[in-house]
Design an enzyme around this catalytic site. Structure first.
Site, PDB file in Angstrom:
ATOM      1  N   HIS A   1       0.845  -1.188   0.000  1.00 34.94           N
ATOM      2  CA  HIS A   1       0.000   0.000   0.000  1.00 34.94           C
ATOM      3  C   HIS A   1       0.883   1.242   0.000  1.00 34.94           C
ATOM      4  CE1 HIS A   1      -0.266   0.555   4.714  1.00 34.94           C
ATOM      5  NE2 HIS A   1       0.970   0.409   4.308  1.00 34.94           N
TER       6      HIS A   1
ATOM      7  N   HIS B   1       3.163  -5.152   3.883  1.00 36.99           N
ATOM      8  CA  HIS B   1       3.046  -5.658   5.252  1.00 36.99           C
ATOM      9  C   HIS B   1       2.485  -7.076   5.219  1.00 36.99           C
ATOM     10  CE1 HIS B   1       3.706  -1.724   7.084  1.00 36.99           C
ATOM     11  NE2 HIS B   1       2.885  -1.219   6.179  1.00 36.99           N
TER      12      HIS B   1
ATOM     13  N   ASP C   1      -5.055 -10.280  -0.796  1.00 39.75           N
ATOM     14  CA  ASP C   1      -3.763 -10.929  -0.598  1.00 39.75           C
ATOM     15  C   ASP C   1      -2.878 -10.800  -1.841  1.00 39.75           C
ATOM     16  OD1 ASP C   1      -1.844 -12.463   0.767  1.00 39.75           O
ATOM     17  OD2 ASP C   1      -2.553 -14.297  -0.223  1.00 39.75           O
ATOM     18  N   HIS C   2      -1.625 -10.399  -1.603  1.00 44.86           N
ATOM     19  CA  HIS C   2      -0.662 -10.202  -2.695  1.00 44.86           C
ATOM     20  C   HIS C   2      -1.187  -9.214  -3.737  1.00 44.86           C
ATOM     21  CE1 HIS C   2       1.251 -13.532  -0.693  1.00 44.86           C
ATOM     22  NE2 HIS C   2       2.350 -13.275  -1.384  1.00 44.86           N
TER      23      HIS C   2
HETATM   24 NI    NI Z   1       2.561   0.627   5.586  1.00 43.87          NI
END
Ligand code: NI
Length: 277
Positions: free
Chosen positions: A16, A43, A80-81
């Site tokens: 992100h 993350h 996810d991913h």
């Molecule tokens: Ni971050």
């Protein structure tokens, strides 16, 4: 029969970037620091989903955990991913902060019929940062964020009004003439509306500075008994959590302090929720 709560945990990895397109580069960097860097960073998120409901007479369960896991896996395919800003439809007009991701996950999960008993979502961005939302919070447009901090300090539990024998009986090994130490964790929980421009309940840079200057600088690598607050009273975890609440409660910028947690050892933790000024 009263409800039972069931919590399932599942991990996913996403990238992100914190960027407000209405702002220039300098303001984005000032507000978000390295989190603004393009194209982003990643993350390993940990999602905790809590379901509440009655225990089925037939199965002995509130929810079938295998079915629940499958729902979560299905939903997380969309996250996810993925780059949350670029590869999902959810963050075109809001920043993918932990608070906002938790809010989006709530809206996606609650739309599934299997999730009728959804009670709470907790989303960890890392061990020391997590957001929580509930139905009540979503309805009110709020969330809570918990940031955990660490310091090491020595202490000795001793009450001036007790004699040596009673101190020994009361505090056991934590009494004695010599000090011992702990690696303390302080969990600071702040709640409130999610700011539309930053996606945050409270500015974490401001909170970090406040806790560093007010709590960590005061206690880290010190002896708690030498602090004026504990000169005449034993520095227990209970008192420490209340004292840190009192230090912080009037100084939280955005949002409201909701609770202070102290983890003294892996076996002993404390939480304090005090009044607000
Ligand atoms: Ni971050």
């Amino acid at each position: 029969m009263s409800d039972v709560r069931v919590t399932k945990r599942i991990e996913f990895s996403s990238s992100h970037r914190y960027h407000n397109p209405a702002w220039g580069q300098a303001r984005n960097i000032a507000a978000f620091g390295a989190c603004n860097l393009s194209p982003g960073h990643g993350h390993n998120y940990l999602l905790e989903v809590t379901i509440a409901g009655a225990v089925s007479q037939d199965t002995g369960m509130v929810v079938n955990l295998f079915d629940l896991k499958q729902v979560l896996l299905d939903v997380l395919v969309g996250f996810d991913h993925k780059h949350l800003n670029l590869d999902t439809p959810y963050f075109s007009s809001r920043i993918p902060t932990t608070e906002n991701i938790a809010t989006v996950l709530w809206s996606v999960l609650v739309a599934r019929p299997e999730m009728a008993g959804l009670k709470k979502i907790r989303l960890y961005e890392e061990d020391d940062l997590y957001a929580e939302v509930t139905a009540q919070r979503i309805a009110g447009g709020t969330a809570v964020i918990t940031r955990r901090y660490h310091f090491s300090a020595a202490h000795r539990l001793h009450a001036d009004h007790l004699d040596a024998l009673d101190n020994q009986r009361l505090y056991g090994r934590c009494h004695g003439s010599s000090l011992h130490g702990h690696n303390y964790t302080v969990a600071v929980t702040v709640g409130g509306p999610i700011h539309p421009e930053t996606g945050m309940v409270t500015d974490l840079t401001v909170l970090d500075r406040l806790v560093r200057e007010t709590v960590l600088a005061r206690f880290d690598a010190r002896t708690l008994n030498d602090d004026p607050a504990f000169a005449r009273i034993a520095p227990t975890g209970e008192r420490l959590s209340k004292f840190i609440w009192d230090l912080l409660v009037k100084q939280i910028g955005e949002g409201q302090l909701e609770r202070i947690g102290i983890i003294e050892t892996p076996e002993s933790s404390f939480e304090y929720v005090g009044g607000r000024p």
